[in-house]
Design a protein around this motif. Structure first.
Motif, PDB file in Angstrom:
ATOM      1  N   SER A   4      42.722  33.762  35.746  1.00  0.00           N
ATOM      2  CA  SER A   4      42.159  32.554  37.071  1.00  0.00           C
ATOM      3  C   SER A   4      40.778  31.096  37.368  1.00  0.00           C
ATOM      4  O   SER A   4      40.366  31.863  35.688  1.00  0.00           O
ATOM      5  N   GLY A   5      40.896  30.404  38.202  1.00  0.00           N
ATOM      6  CA  GLY A   5      39.087  29.888  38.124  1.00  0.00           C
ATOM      7  C   GLY A   5      38.707  30.242  39.350  1.00  0.00           C
ATOM      8  O   GLY A   5      38.715  31.020  39.687  1.00  0.00           O
ATOM      9  N   ALA A   6      37.411  29.216  39.480  1.00  0.00           N
ATOM     10  CA  ALA A   6      36.668  29.484  40.172  1.00  0.00           C
ATOM     11  C   ALA A   6      37.138  29.415  42.005  1.00  0.00           C
ATOM     12  O   ALA A   6      36.534  30.109  42.684  1.00  0.00           O
ATOM     13  N   LEU A   7      37.783  28.562  41.920  1.00  0.00           N
ATOM     14  CA  LEU A   7      39.081  28.606  42.997  1.00  0.00           C
ATOM     15  C   LEU A   7      39.110  30.057  43.890  1.00  0.00           C
ATOM     16  O   LEU A   7      39.328  30.059  45.253  1.00  0.00           O
ATOM     17  N   THR A   8      39.277  31.018  43.020  1.00  0.00           N
ATOM     18  CA  THR A   8      39.594  32.235  43.783  1.00  0.00           C
ATOM     19  C   THR A   8      38.860  32.411  44.322  1.00  0.00           C
ATOM     20  O   THR A   8      38.922  33.508  45.121  1.00  0.00           O
ATOM     21  N   ASN A   9      38.068  33.025  43.633  1.00  0.00           N
ATOM     22  CA  ASN A   9      36.298  33.567  44.166  1.00  0.00           C
ATOM     23  C   ASN A   9      36.036  32.475  45.739  1.00  0.00           C
ATOM     24  O   ASN A   9      35.108  33.234  46.580  1.00  0.00           O
ATOM     25  N   VAL A  10      36.360  31.315  45.832  1.00  0.00           N
ATOM     26  CA  VAL A  10      36.419  30.647  46.994  1.00  0.00           C
ATOM     27  C   VAL A  10      37.093  30.739  48.174  1.00  0.00           C
ATOM     28  O   VAL A  10      36.688  31.362  48.957  1.00  0.00           O
ATOM     29  N   VAL A  11      38.617  31.258  47.613  1.00  0.00           N
ATOM     30  CA  VAL A  11      39.027  31.995  48.703  1.00  0.00           C
ATOM     31  C   VAL A  11      38.898  33.470  48.577  1.00  0.00           C
ATOM     32  O   VAL A  11      39.755  33.557  50.529  1.00  0.00           O
ATOM     33  N   THR A  12      38.477  33.677  47.788  1.00  0.00           N
ATOM     34  CA  THR A  12      38.426  36.004  48.334  1.00  0.00           C
ATOM     35  C   THR A  12      37.035  35.363  49.235  1.00  0.00           C
ATOM     36  O   THR A  12      36.830  36.834  50.228  1.00  0.00           O
ATOM     37  N   ILE A  41      36.184  33.307  51.704  1.00  0.00           N
ATOM     38  CA  ILE A  41      36.339  32.836  52.656  1.00  0.00           C
ATOM     39  C   ILE A  41      37.341  33.623  53.566  1.00  0.00           C
ATOM     40  O   ILE A  41      37.079  34.436  54.552  1.00  0.00           O
ATOM     41  N   GLY A  42      38.227  34.819  52.749  1.00  0.00           N
ATOM     42  CA  GLY A  42      39.168  35.029  53.737  1.00  0.00           C
ATOM     43  C   GLY A  42      38.251  36.866  53.539  1.00  0.00           C
ATOM     44  O   GLY A  42      38.920  37.606  53.596  1.00  0.00           O
ATOM     45  N   ARG A  43      37.563  37.037  53.744  1.00  0.00           N
ATOM     46  CA  ARG A  43      36.714  37.723  53.259  1.00  0.00           C
ATOM     47  C   ARG A  43      37.196  39.264  52.302  1.00  0.00           C
ATOM     48  O   ARG A  43      37.637  40.412  53.274  1.00  0.00           O
ATOM     49  N   GLY A  44      37.208  39.151  51.054  1.00  0.00           N
ATOM     50  CA  GLY A  44      37.840  39.841  50.021  1.00  0.00           C
ATOM     51  C   GLY A  44      36.722  40.756  49.596  1.00  0.00           C
ATOM     52  O   GLY A  44      35.855  40.308  50.094  1.00  0.00           O
ATOM     53  N   ASN A  45      37.371  40.932  47.693  1.00  0.00           N
ATOM     54  CA  ASN A  45      36.447  41.820  47.865  1.00  0.00           C
ATOM     55  C   ASN A  45      35.394  40.895  47.450  1.00  0.00           C
ATOM     56  O   ASN A  45      35.620  40.822  45.570  1.00  0.00           O
ATOM     57  N   VAL A  46      34.289  39.883  46.893  1.00  0.00           N
ATOM     58  CA  VAL A  46      33.870  39.168  46.426  1.00  0.00           C
ATOM     59  C   VAL A  46      33.549  39.308  44.706  1.00  0.00           C
ATOM     60  O   VAL A  46      34.180  38.910  43.759  1.00  0.00           O
ATOM     61  N   PRO A  47      32.770  40.566  44.660  1.00  0.00           N
ATOM     62  CA  PRO A  47      32.219  41.471  43.351  1.00  0.00           C
ATOM     63  C   PRO A  47      33.621  41.215  42.329  1.00  0.00           C
ATOM     64  O   PRO A  47      33.804  41.269  41.339  1.00  0.00           O
ATOM     65  N   LEU A  48      34.906  41.939  42.809  1.00  0.00           N
ATOM     66  CA  LEU A  48      35.933  42.403  42.514  1.00  0.00           C
ATOM     67  C   LEU A  48      35.894  41.067  41.789  1.00  0.00           C
ATOM     68  O   LEU A  48      37.132  41.176  40.660  1.00  0.00           O
ATOM     69  N   SER A  49      36.563  39.930  42.654  1.00  0.00           N
ATOM     70  CA  SER A  49      37.466  38.682  42.604  1.00  0.00           C
ATOM     71  C   SER A  49      36.641  37.840  41.497  1.00  0.00           C
ATOM     72  O   SER A  49      36.728  37.142  39.884  1.00  0.00           O
ATOM     73  N   ILE A  50      35.544  37.673  40.817  1.00  0.00           N
ATOM     74  CA  ILE A  50      34.573  37.321  40.163  1.00  0.00           C
ATOM     75  C   ILE A  50      34.428  38.376  39.179  1.00  0.00           C
ATOM     76  O   ILE A  50      34.607  37.181  37.964  1.00  0.00           O
ATOM     77  N   THR A  51      34.482  39.259  39.121  1.00  0.00           N
ATOM     78  CA  THR A  51      34.744  39.702  37.969  1.00  0.00           C
ATOM     79  C   THR A  51      35.955  39.968  36.936  1.00  0.00           C
ATOM     80  O   THR A  51      35.820  39.737  35.853  1.00  0.00           O
ATOM     81  N   SER A  52      36.865  40.127  37.857  1.00  0.00           N
ATOM     82  CA  SER A  52      38.234  39.370  37.703  1.00  0.00           C
ATOM     83  C   SER A  52      38.251  38.237  36.409  1.00  0.00           C
ATOM     84  O   SER A  52      38.476  38.328  35.562  1.00  0.00           O
ATOM     85  N   THR A  53      37.371  37.321  37.806  1.00  0.00           N
ATOM     86  CA  THR A  53      37.335  36.162  37.014  1.00  0.00           C
ATOM     87  C   THR A  53      36.813  35.881  35.832  1.00  0.00           C
ATOM     88  O   THR A  53      37.114  35.365  35.034  1.00  0.00           O
ATOM     89  N   CYS A  54      36.037  36.678  35.436  1.00  0.00           N
ATOM     90  CA  CYS A  54      34.948  36.639  34.624  1.00  0.00           C
ATOM     91  C   CYS A  54      35.880  37.270  33.324  1.00  0.00           C
ATOM     92  O   CYS A  54      35.709  36.366  32.036  1.00  0.00           O
ATOM     93  N   ALA A  55      36.263  38.499  33.311  1.00  0.00           N
ATOM     94  CA  ALA A  55      37.604  39.379  32.603  1.00  0.00           C
ATOM     95  C   ALA A  55      38.417  38.196  31.807  1.00  0.00           C
ATOM     96  O   ALA A  55      38.326  37.593  30.976  1.00  0.00           O
ATOM     97  N   SER A  56      39.460  37.516  33.154  1.00  0.00           N
ATOM     98  CA  SER A  56      40.181  36.219  32.256  1.00  0.00           C
ATOM     99  C   SER A  56      39.965  35.155  31.770  1.00  0.00           C
ATOM    100  O   SER A  56      40.608  34.788  30.766  1.00  0.00           O
ATOM    101  N   THR A  57      38.764  34.829  31.942  1.00  0.00           N
ATOM    102  CA  THR A  57      38.367  33.433  31.658  1.00  0.00           C
ATOM    103  C   THR A  57      38.157  33.636  29.623  1.00  0.00           C
ATOM    104  O   THR A  57      37.771  33.281  28.996  1.00  0.00           O
ATOM    105  N   ALA A  58      37.411  35.436  29.367  1.00  0.00           N
ATOM    106  CA  ALA A  58      36.840  35.490  28.636  1.00  0.00           C
ATOM    107  C   ALA A  58      37.993  35.875  27.132  1.00  0.00           C
ATOM    108  O   ALA A  58      38.096  35.445  26.531  1.00  0.00           O
ATOM    109  N   ILE A  59      38.843  36.297  27.907  1.00  0.00           N
ATOM    110  CA  ILE A  59      40.619  36.632  27.319  1.00  0.00           C
ATOM    111  C   ILE A  59      40.796  35.576  26.993  1.00  0.00           C
ATOM    112  O   ILE A  59      41.565  35.473  26.213  1.00  0.00           O
ATOM    113  N   CYS A  60      41.058  34.096  27.810  1.00  0.00           N
ATOM    114  CA  CYS A  60      41.772  33.753  27.770  1.00  0.00           C
ATOM    115  C   CYS A  60      41.783  32.451  26.815  1.00  0.00           C
ATOM    116  O   CYS A  60      43.121  32.152  26.500  1.00  0.00           O
ATOM    117  N   LEU A  61      40.595  32.849  25.694  1.00  0.00           N
ATOM    118  CA  LEU A  61      40.173  32.334  24.463  1.00  0.00           C
ATOM    119  C   LEU A  61      41.830  32.384  23.288  1.00  0.00           C
ATOM    120  O   LEU A  61      41.888  31.594  23.082  1.00  0.00           O
TER     121      LEU A  61
END
Length: 307
Positions: free
Chosen positions: A86-94, A96-116
């Protein structure tokens, strides 16, 4: 405009790479080390997201491509998209959509790290049917692209943001707009230059891709609801699983498939899928955000606090 099209054809890789580099630098500038540490505080949830991103959905993409008889080159692009984090856009959409931003950022960070390591593995495993028999996965080139264009600018942005916190937001906005301009250049260059056409695969193929994007969001949202996540968290995790870093997909096209030429149908199909799926993901994100805001407004008028 012809001069621009000629320039784009010669320097397409520059456009692919710069839009990803700027996007990841902007994400890094507005991120903190603490957000990465939060990955370890939600091991179960993060493991589930990673399993969906890199195992379940790529497998479903292969089955979906086979069952719908999707054009093989487009199917290869779909497998590529589903192998990306996932990318930075998911954090923006989350946000704006009043989701759980810390959870979104955490998931994006983990996804980005493991994608290598996960992205080359997923392409190698799930791309066997869609890619030609003589296709050889350029594992080192793929890892190198992820490292240089995704992880390093992310770390650079975080470092600068850490030592120059007052410039975090400005750097993030400038990098984001730079990425958008470069991505617009890809759209204009590829479409206007005649390298791809919106209906080059007819009406059926874009309709199938749109169904896939919409279906993955609602499928993962339903799964999170069954697992008893509240609506804000279910929305956040569905966005993380269904919206992928298409910028990275564009940057990997040349390392994976070679230069974009009229004869290189694999690159054309993958480019088409990356651009169309990326646009569809954005539309689905905006639709779901709008629906959540409407629901939030109605519930607030009814005296409720949660959505």
């Amino acid at each position: 405009m012809q001069a621009f099209y000629d320039f784009y054809r010669e320097y397409a890789q520059w456009f692919y790479s710069s839009q990803l580099l700027l996007a990841m630098f902007g994400m890094g500038a507005t991120s903190t080390v603490q957000q990465f540490r939060d990955v370890f505080r939600r091991p179960g949830v993060i493991a589930m997201v990673l399993a969906l991103q890199f195992l379940v959905l790529p497998g479903l993409a292969v089955a979906f491509s086979w069952s719908t008889r999707l054009e093989p080159t487009v199917a290869a692009g779909l497998v590529l998209m589903m192998s990306l984090p996932s990318g930075a856009l998911t954090n923006v959409v989350t946000f704006i959509g009043r989701g759980n931003v810390p959870l979104s950022i955490t998931s994006t960070c983990a996804s980005t790290a493991i994608c290598l390591f996960a992205t080359p593995m997923v392409i190698e495993i799930f791309g066997a049917r869609e890619f030609p028999d003589d296709f050889q996965m350029p594992i080192w080139e793929t890892i190198q692209s992820i490292l240089l264009l995704l992880l390093l600018p992310l770390v650079a942005g975080m470092t600068i943001g850490h030592y120059w916190p007052s410039a975090r937001q400005v750097l993030g906005k400038v990098a984001l707009w730079g990425s958008i301009i470069a991505l617009a250049g890809v759209w204009v260059g590829a479409l206007g230059g005649g390298q791809i056409e919106v209906l080059q695969y007819g009406f059926r193929t874009p309709a199938i891709l749109a169904i896939w994007v919409l279906g993955t969001f609602y499928l993962t949202f339903a799964l999170m609801s069954v697992l008893r996540f509240n609506k804000a968290n279910a929305f956040t995790l569905a966005i993380e699983c269904s919206m992928r870093n298409g910028n990275l997909g564009l940057a990997l096209l040349i390392p994976l498939f070679g230069e974009l030429t009229p004869e290189n149908t694999l690159h054309q199909g993958a480019l088409y899928t990356c651009l169309f799926s990326g646009g569809a993901m954005l539309v689905v994100g905006l639709i779901t955000v709008t629906r959540r805001h409407v629901r939030f407004t109605m519930q607030r008028r009814a005296g409720l606090d949660q959505i």
